[in-house]
Motif scaffolding. Structure first.
Motif, PDB file in Angstrom:
ATOM      1  N   ASP A 198      -9.567   6.642  -9.439  1.00 35.00           N
ATOM      2  CA  ASP A 198      -9.974   5.245  -9.588  1.00 35.00           C
ATOM      3  C   ASP A 198     -10.066   4.519  -8.251  1.00 35.00           C
ATOM      4  O   ASP A 198     -10.520   3.367  -8.202  1.00 35.00           O
ATOM      5  CB  ASP A 198      -8.988   4.492 -10.495  1.00 35.00           C
ATOM      6  N   LEU A 199      -9.595   5.160  -7.168  1.00 34.69           N
ATOM      7  CA  LEU A 199      -9.622   4.519  -5.858  1.00 34.69           C
ATOM      8  C   LEU A 199     -10.932   4.821  -5.143  1.00 34.69           C
ATOM      9  O   LEU A 199     -11.496   5.913  -5.260  1.00 34.69           O
ATOM     10  CB  LEU A 199      -8.452   5.012  -4.994  1.00 34.69           C
ATOM     11  N   SER A 200     -11.398   3.865  -4.380  1.00 33.86           N
ATOM     12  CA  SER A 200     -12.599   4.080  -3.569  1.00 33.86           C
ATOM     13  C   SER A 200     -12.233   4.887  -2.321  1.00 33.86           C
ATOM     14  O   SER A 200     -11.048   4.956  -1.949  1.00 33.86           O
ATOM     15  CB  SER A 200     -13.187   2.733  -3.155  1.00 33.86           C
ATOM     16  N   PRO A 201     -13.207   5.510  -1.659  1.00 38.61           N
ATOM     17  CA  PRO A 201     -12.904   6.249  -0.409  1.00 38.61           C
ATOM     18  C   PRO A 201     -12.213   5.371   0.626  1.00 38.61           C
ATOM     19  O   PRO A 201     -11.324   5.847   1.346  1.00 38.61           O
ATOM     20  CB  PRO A 201     -14.284   6.708   0.057  1.00 38.61           C
ATOM     21  N   TYR A 202     -12.597   4.113   0.702  1.00 41.63           N
ATOM     22  CA  TYR A 202     -11.962   3.197   1.668  1.00 41.63           C
ATOM     23  C   TYR A 202     -10.495   2.975   1.305  1.00 41.63           C
ATOM     24  O   TYR A 202      -9.612   2.977   2.183  1.00 41.63           O
ATOM     25  CB  TYR A 202     -12.709   1.870   1.678  1.00 41.63           C
ATOM     26  N   GLU A 203     -10.229   2.801   0.014  1.00 43.38           N
ATOM     27  CA  GLU A 203      -8.837   2.588  -0.423  1.00 43.38           C
ATOM     28  C   GLU A 203      -7.990   3.825  -0.180  1.00 43.38           C
ATOM     29  O   GLU A 203      -6.818   3.724   0.213  1.00 43.38           O
ATOM     30  CB  GLU A 203      -8.822   2.209  -1.906  1.00 43.38           C
ATOM     31  N   MET A 204      -8.572   5.008  -0.365  1.00 43.68           N
ATOM     32  CA  MET A 204      -7.805   6.237  -0.174  1.00 43.68           C
ATOM     33  C   MET A 204      -7.510   6.507   1.290  1.00 43.68           C
ATOM     34  O   MET A 204      -6.578   7.239   1.624  1.00 43.68           O
ATOM     35  CB  MET A 204      -8.539   7.428  -0.794  1.00 43.68           C
ATOM     36  N   GLU A 205      -8.304   5.938   2.199  1.00 40.25           N
ATOM     37  CA  GLU A 205      -7.993   6.069   3.614  1.00 40.25           C
ATOM     38  C   GLU A 205      -6.721   5.314   3.974  1.00 40.25           C
ATOM     39  O   GLU A 205      -5.998   5.692   4.891  1.00 40.25           O
ATOM     40  CB  GLU A 205      -9.159   5.533   4.457  1.00 40.25           C
ATOM     41  N   ALA A 206      -6.448   4.239   3.237  1.00 36.69           N
ATOM     42  CA  ALA A 206      -5.259   3.427   3.523  1.00 36.69           C
ATOM     43  C   ALA A 206      -4.041   3.921   2.762  1.00 36.69           C
ATOM     44  O   ALA A 206      -2.947   3.984   3.304  1.00 36.69           O
ATOM     45  CB  ALA A 206      -5.533   1.960   3.172  1.00 36.69           C
TER      46      ALA A 206
END
Length: 413
Positions: free
Chosen positions: A257-265
């Motif tokens: 459910d997380l976006s690639p940007y969110e998973m980077e953080a």
């Protein structure tokens, strides 16, 4: 061979006290080794059952920064609170998808913070805080010592009530009167409705470490930490065989459910509890080997005692040896007779040591509340080791007996 064993028992029982004292070193050594191994195995099993599944087939899925995850992989420790990391809300469809797996029994969605300061008059504390739902207290039961726990309708309400641990009570209320008192959390007053035992199952989430805790209803948590506070998930598996799999599946669903940007953080992760427990078991086994090596010193002393007594026995039975040789007994027959007696002596001591060690381990395990485990390899190894002691330390006296000349033996007084 059976005749040699029969003669060995006759000789041992003919000198009961001397034989018992000779076996004492072997008995103590084997008993110590068996007890140590049994206790260490019981401790390893207790730690494994407590850590793998936190004692009730439950594993924690945590929302962590990627820096913290990388640091853990590089054997560095980054302490970073997740409470201030914005996290997307968990969709109900995701929760239902996780719950639908056959290996998943129950799920708890809760919040956690290490940053909120609690005040009561002039006293303050930095407790570990949890925003809990009803399922959380089912997965991680608490034991009330004062007051009451949350009622079913209070978990989703905005009621400003809290449960505090004994450690938090001792810091905030040195006089001990905590129930119905007010505690200031982030400038918001909360009323204490109950005090629970300091050590609870949730402590296993943090390696058994206990610190002051405060539980608030999940519904009132946004007043303290805001609406973007990350949600942690505790997943209970249907059996201990599926704990890791259930946790990893939950993490995969949540991260999807997380976006690639969110998973980077940050992302949801689950600890490999089986690997942690195996590392602790390896440490316990190494510790058992160390203690077993120390206990083996008494076996060395016992073996020297066996050699001494066998030399005395050879001296006492010199004429008997001479008669047997005069009647045609071969050297290997005499050698085997005395070697058998030494092995029987140490084997009997080993068997008694095993019984004594198991009995001692049973008593100690019952006293300290650990499972009692009989280590079959240790039992078999202990018995074989005692026989080897008999062979090693009985060989010299047996060799001496077999080399006696019949004429010299018959003349011996």
């Amino acid at each position: 061979m059976f005749e040699h064993i029969r003669i060995s028992f006759q000789s041992i029982f003919a000198h009961k006290l001397r034989s018992a004292l000779t076996m004492l070193g072997v008995i103590i050594g084997i008993a110590a080794i068996i007890a140590i191994v049994s206790i260490i195995e019981g401790q390893s099993e207790a730690l494994k059952s407590s850590m793998i599944g936190l004692g009730n087939n439950t594993i924690n899925v945590v929302y962590e920064s990627t820096d913290m995850i990388r640091g853990r992989g590089e054997d560095h420790y980054y302490y970073e609170t997740t409470s201030y990391m914005a996290a997307p809300p968990i969709e109900e469809e995701t929760v239902e998808a996780i719950r639908s797996y056959p290996m998943v029994n129950q799920i708890s969605l809760y919040h956690e913070s290490w940053n909120t300061q609690a005040y009561h008059m002039t006293n303050s504390s930095y407790p570990q805080m949890f925003g809990v739902d009803e399922t959380f207290l089912e997965l991680f039961p608490i034991y009330m010592v004062e007051g009451r726990t949350f009622r079913p309708g209070e978990f989703d309400s905005k009621n400003q009530i809290i449960l505090i641990s004994e450690g938090a009570r001792d810091e905030l209320f040195p006089d001990g009167d905590a129930v119905n008192q007010l505690v200031d959390l982030s400038g918001i007053p909360f009323r204490v409705v109950g005090v629970f035992s300091e050590r609870t199952e949730v402590d296993w989430l943090y390696g058994g470490w206990s610190q002051p805790k405060i539980y608030v209803p999940k519904g009132v948590w946004p007043l303290l930490e805001g609406f973007d506070s990350p949600t942690q998930i505790a997943v209970q598996a249907t059996s201990s065989d599926h704990i890791q799999e259930a946790g990893e599946l939950a993490a995969i669903h949540l991260n999807s459910d997380l976006s690639p940007y969110e998973m980077e953080a940050a992302q949801y992760t689950v600890a490999d509890m089986e690997a942690i427990a195996e590392e602790m078991a390896e440490f316990n086994r190494a510790f058992a080997l160390l203690l077993g090596g120390i206990a083996s010193i008494s076996l060395l002393v016992g073996g020297i005692g066996v050699m001494n007594i066998m030399l005395v026995s050879v001296t006492e039975r010199t004429r008997e040896i001479g008669i047997k040789k005069a009647l045609g007994a071969k050297r290997h027959v005499i050698l085997l007779q005395f070697l058998t007696e030494a092995v029987v002596l140490t084997s009997l001591g080993g068997a008694l040591g095993i019984l004594l060690g198991l009995g001692g381990a049973k008593v100690i395990s019952s006293f300290i509340g650990m499972p009692f485990i009989i280590s079959l390899p240790a039992v078999i190894g202990g018995l074989l080791f005692s026989m080897i002691v008999g062979i090693i330390f009985g060989f010299l006296p047996s060799f001496k007996a077999s080399n006696l000349q019949p004429v010299d033996a018959l003349r011996y007084e």
